[in-house]
Write a protein that holds these residues in place. Structure first.
Motif, short mmCIF file in Angstrom:
data_model
loop_
_atom_site.label_atom_id
_atom_site.label_comp_id
_atom_site.label_asym_id
_atom_site.label_seq_id
_atom_site.Cartn_x
_atom_site.Cartn_y
_atom_site.Cartn_z
N GLY A 1 0.79 -1.23 0.00
CA GLY A 1 0.00 0.00 0.00
C GLY A 1 0.82 1.27 0.00
O GLY A 1 0.26 2.36 -0.10
N GLN A 2 2.15 1.16 0.08
CA GLN A 2 3.00 2.35 0.08
C GLN A 2 3.34 2.77 -1.34
O GLN A 2 3.63 1.93 -2.20
N LEU A 3 3.33 4.08 -1.57
CA LEU A 3 3.77 4.67 -2.83
C LEU A 3 5.04 5.45 -2.53
O LEU A 3 5.03 6.36 -1.69
N LEU A 4 6.14 5.10 -3.20
CA LEU A 4 7.43 5.69 -2.87
C LEU A 4 8.02 6.41 -4.08
O LEU A 4 8.06 5.87 -5.19
N LEU A 5 8.50 7.63 -3.84
CA LEU A 5 9.24 8.39 -4.83
C LEU A 5 10.66 8.57 -4.29
O LEU A 5 10.88 9.29 -3.32
N ILE A 6 11.62 7.88 -4.92
CA ILE A 6 12.98 7.81 -4.41
C ILE A 6 13.87 8.69 -5.28
O ILE A 6 13.98 8.47 -6.49
N PRO A 7 14.50 9.72 -4.71
CA PRO A 7 15.24 10.69 -5.52
C PRO A 7 16.57 10.14 -6.00
O PRO A 7 17.12 9.19 -5.43
N PRO A 8 17.11 10.74 -7.07
CA PRO A 8 18.42 10.31 -7.59
C PRO A 8 19.56 10.87 -6.74
O PRO A 8 19.36 11.71 -5.88
N GLY A 9 20.73 10.36 -7.02
CA GLY A 9 21.93 10.92 -6.42
C GLY A 9 22.22 10.52 -5.00
O GLY A 9 23.09 11.12 -4.35
N THR A 10 21.50 9.52 -4.46
CA THR A 10 21.76 9.05 -3.10
C THR A 10 21.99 7.54 -3.12
O THR A 10 21.41 6.83 -3.94
N LEU A 11 22.83 7.07 -2.20
CA LEU A 11 23.08 5.64 -2.10
C LEU A 11 21.81 4.94 -1.66
O LEU A 11 21.16 5.34 -0.69
N GLN A 12 21.45 3.87 -2.37
CA GLN A 12 20.21 3.16 -2.08
C GLN A 12 20.48 1.67 -1.95
O GLN A 12 21.25 1.10 -2.71
N ALA A 13 19.81 1.05 -0.97
CA ALA A 13 19.93 -0.39 -0.77
C ALA A 13 18.55 -0.93 -0.41
O ALA A 13 17.74 -0.24 0.21
N PHE A 14 18.32 -2.19 -0.79
CA PHE A 14 17.01 -2.78 -0.57
C PHE A 14 17.18 -4.24 -0.15
O PHE A 14 18.03 -4.95 -0.68
N SER A 15 16.35 -4.66 0.80
CA SER A 15 16.36 -6.07 1.18
C SER A 15 14.94 -6.52 1.50
O SER A 15 14.16 -5.77 2.09
N ALA A 16 14.59 -7.74 1.08
CA ALA A 16 13.29 -8.33 1.38
C ALA A 16 13.37 -9.09 2.70
O ALA A 16 14.43 -9.57 3.11
N GLU A 17 12.23 -9.19 3.38
CA GLU A 17 12.19 -9.93 4.64
C GLU A 17 12.51 -11.42 4.40
O GLU A 17 12.22 -11.95 3.33
N PRO A 18 13.14 -12.08 5.38
CA PRO A 18 13.41 -13.52 5.23
C PRO A 18 12.14 -14.30 4.94
O PRO A 18 11.08 -14.01 5.50
N MET A 19 12.24 -15.27 4.06
CA MET A 19 11.13 -16.15 3.71
C MET A 19 9.96 -15.40 3.06
O MET A 19 8.84 -15.86 3.08
N MET A 20 10.25 -14.23 2.50
CA MET A 20 9.16 -13.44 1.94
C MET A 20 9.63 -12.74 0.66
O MET A 20 10.73 -12.20 0.61
N THR A 21 8.83 -12.81 -0.39
CA THR A 21 9.10 -12.02 -1.59
C THR A 21 8.38 -10.68 -1.49
O THR A 21 7.42 -10.53 -0.75
N VAL A 22 8.87 -9.71 -2.22
CA VAL A 22 8.22 -8.40 -2.30
C VAL A 22 7.77 -8.19 -3.74
O VAL A 22 8.58 -8.27 -4.67
N GLY A 23 6.48 -7.93 -3.93
CA GLY A 23 5.95 -7.63 -5.25
C GLY A 23 5.67 -6.15 -5.36
O GLY A 23 5.00 -5.57 -4.50
N LEU A 24 6.21 -5.51 -6.40
CA LEU A 24 6.02 -4.07 -6.54
C LEU A 24 5.94 -3.65 -8.00
O LEU A 24 6.60 -4.22 -8.87
N TYR A 25 5.08 -2.66 -8.25
CA TYR A 25 5.07 -1.95 -9.53
C TYR A 25 6.13 -0.86 -9.44
O TYR A 25 6.30 -0.22 -8.38
N TRP A 26 6.84 -0.62 -10.53
CA TRP A 26 7.90 0.38 -10.47
C TRP A 26 8.19 0.99 -11.84
O TRP A 26 7.87 0.41 -12.88
N CYS A 27 8.80 2.16 -11.80
CA CYS A 27 9.33 2.77 -13.02
C CYS A 27 10.52 3.64 -12.65
O CYS A 27 10.68 4.06 -11.50
N HIS A 28 11.37 3.87 -13.63
CA HIS A 28 12.50 4.78 -13.51
C HIS A 28 12.24 5.96 -14.44
O HIS A 28 11.82 5.76 -15.59
#
Length: 290
Positions: free
Chosen positions: A65-92
């Motif tokens: 249910g979260q909508l995220l706008l992530i700005p350029p030019g910053t270090l970014q890292a992502f991790s999914a919870e153990p035993m769980m996949t993350v499904g997301l719509y996205w665009c660049h």
């Protein structure tokens, strides 16, 4: 919202262009990590699962249910919870006008949560964006822009842009002083040198600076505001057209010429149509007949 702030934002969005480089729906593997500093915006809608997102030195918990706008030019890292996949719509996408990054100036949040009734619309728009991105049709770019702009509008409406965030931006404070001065002096001669002084800039530099923010050269913007003020005054029967011209700092004939170029109507015809217009009334609004 103050007219000056509203003018800045609306003119920015009028000229806004988002160049979408990729759009898709993805499911990540549990525990997957990525570290990068992208040169583009990332726009995500979390559909399922959970995880953590790092943007610069900040960590965010991700939930459906979260909508995220992530700005350029910053270090970014992502991790999914153990035993769980993350499904997301996205665009660049990339988005800038001249030297302005309005998203930075507005200090927009990374994450918003649309209301329940808006979530389905966000999903539909992302699907339309993905379909348009994959389309071979000549109208592909138009459909990409339409879906992208609707998504950004949803995000910004969730944010609720307020005056407080605008006041904190020094460049907007400069332009605010200038636009306020213009509004207060539409009946007078307005010199570029005076406007530049209010912004503490050299007149030669000021013209480009002003246009970069507002979308018009200073003289063009002054005429635009005079014509908009003239429309408001013409909607009052008690004010003569000569008085309208005086209050917007123009001679009668000059007001008539510019007003007709701007609206397709003379001032008197505009007033006539404004007061005659009603459902089912044939006013001849589509054509000037003076």
């Amino acid at each position: 919202m103050k007219l000056t702030y509203k003018t800045i934002i609306q003119n920015y969005f009028q000229r806004f262009h988002a160049e979408v480089s990729m759009a898709a729906y993805s499911r990540t593997n549990p525990g997957r990590h990525s570290h990068l500093t992208p040169e583009f915006y990332r726009f995500w809608f979390i559909q399922e699962g959970g995880g953590r997102l790092q943007v610069g030195g900040r960590w965010l918990d991700m939930e459906p249910g979260q909508l995220l706008l992530i700005p350029p030019g910053t270090l970014q890292a992502f991790s999914a919870e153990p035993m769980m996949t993350v499904g997301l719509y996205w665009c660049h996408f990339r988005a800038a006008i001249g030297d302005i990054e309005m998203f930075d100036l507005l200090n927009l949040p990374i994450c918003v949560i649309p209301e329940e009734r808006e979530i389905e619309r966000v999903v539909v728009l992302f699907r339309q964006l993905i379909e348009a991105y994959r389309s071979p049709l000549l109208t592909r770019e138009l459909r990409i822009r339409a879906a992208m702009f609707e998504l950004l509008a949803c995000y910004l409406e969730c944010v609720g842009i307020g005056e407080s965030s605008l006041r904190e931006a020094e460049p907007i404070e400069k332009i605010d002083r200038v636009l306020a001065y213009i509004e207060d002096h539409l009946s007078e001669t307005i010199a570029v040198e005076e406007l530049a002084r209010l912004a503490f800039l050299h007149p030669n530099y000021f013209i480009g600076y002003f246009k970069n923010f507002v979308g018009y050269a200073p003289a063009q913007y002054v005429n635009f505001r005079r014509l908009e003020r003239a429309k408001v005054l013409l909607e009052q029967k008690t004010i003569s057209i000569s008085e309208v011209a005086r209050q917007v700092g123009m001679q009668n004939h000059y007001l008539s010429r510019l007003f007709r170029q701007y609206t397709g109507l003379t001032p008197s015809r505009y007033r006539q149509i404004y007061y005659q217009a009603a459902p089912g009334t044939d006013t001849g609004a589509a054509e000037e007949r003076d």
